[in-house]
Design a protein around this motif. Structure first.
Motif: not given
Length: 260
Positions: A85-86, A89-93, A220-221
């Motif tokens: 989820a992180s 979510g972080e890549e979309l933001f 990757t993340h």
């Protein structure tokens, strides 16, 4: 973060998926891009490196505090869910919304920074295959990532510190040295924690520029977080297990001595 990113994309009028496409090339690219940061951080966090480098010690302390404060005690499924989820979510933001919106603004603003042969040819800071607008947007996004992480996760200085009253000058000098070393480690933790996040954000930003597919930085993340955090949790569990065995051994020896 994904909802906020979608809102930013709608306001800016850009693609909120970041060119997401479930292709084999993106998966391979994500796996390949994950290797360098994982190997670098695992080397820094190695026990032998931590022993000789105070900077590595500070980075290790940052990672351990995060693991103890949030991830420790999670089940395997909870850990996988949080990491997934992180990452998404972080890549979309950060990538699709913020970096994409900045790049779109720069590209619309002037032809000088949108031309990869323009500002890049003058400065020589970026390779010719990286457009300056996208690279500048990636750098600003990385700075934002580090700044937000500094605000959210930076250790707060204590209001007061309790210490024993020491009468001899040598003891007071020794205590001052201990406080100085403690304060230096806290300052390094404040620096390295957001710095690592910013560097990772810059790396993922350039990966997105090269692949033009948000799936690659998401993979990757996710792999980076899973490997680094999983390795840290395993080390914490291993150290705690060794400590329990040591305590049990001392208790057993104490019982045997009292029996005799």
């Amino acid at each position: 973060m994904a909802v906020a990113g979608r809102f930013i994309c709608e306001v800016a009028g850009i693609d909120d998926t970041g060119g997401f496409n479930a292709s084999l090339d993106a998966i391979i690219a994500g796996l390949g891009y994950a290797s360098p940061p994982i190997m670098a951080l695992l080397f820094i966090l190695d026990d032998e490196v931590v022993k000789v480098s105070p900077h590595a010690r500070a980075i290790r302390d940052v990672e351990d505090e995060e693991l103890r404060g949030f991830f420790h005690g999670m089940s395997a499924w909870q850990f996988i869910l949080v990491v997934t989820a992180s990452s998404v979510g972080e890549e979309l933001f950060y990538r699709a919304a913020f970096q994409g919106a900045l790049a779109d603004i720069f590209l619309r603003g002037t032809d000088l920074i949108s031309d990869p042969r323009g500002m890049v040819a003058l400065t020589g800071l970026l390779p010719p295959f990286v457009p300056f607008a996208q690279a500048f947007a990636a750098a600003i996004t990385a700075a934002l990532t580090g700044s937000l992480y500094y605000i959210a996760a930076s250790p707060k200085d204590p209001t007061f510190i309790m210490a024993p009253v020491l009468k001899t000058p040598s003891a007071r000098d020794e205590l001052k040295k201990l406080f100085a070393a403690w304060y230096e480690r806290r300052q390094m933790k404040k620096i390295y924690s957001p710095l690592l996040e910013g560097l990772l954000g810059l790396y993922l930003g350039f990966e997105w520029i090269q692949t033009n597919n948000l799936l690659a930085p998401i993979i990757t993340h996710g792999i980076y977080s899973a490997v680094v955090l999983g390795n840290g949790l395993w080390k914490l569990h291993h150290h705690q297990q060794r400590l329990r065995l040591r305590v049990h051994k001392l208790e057993t020896e104490g019982d045997n001595n009292s029996t005799r």
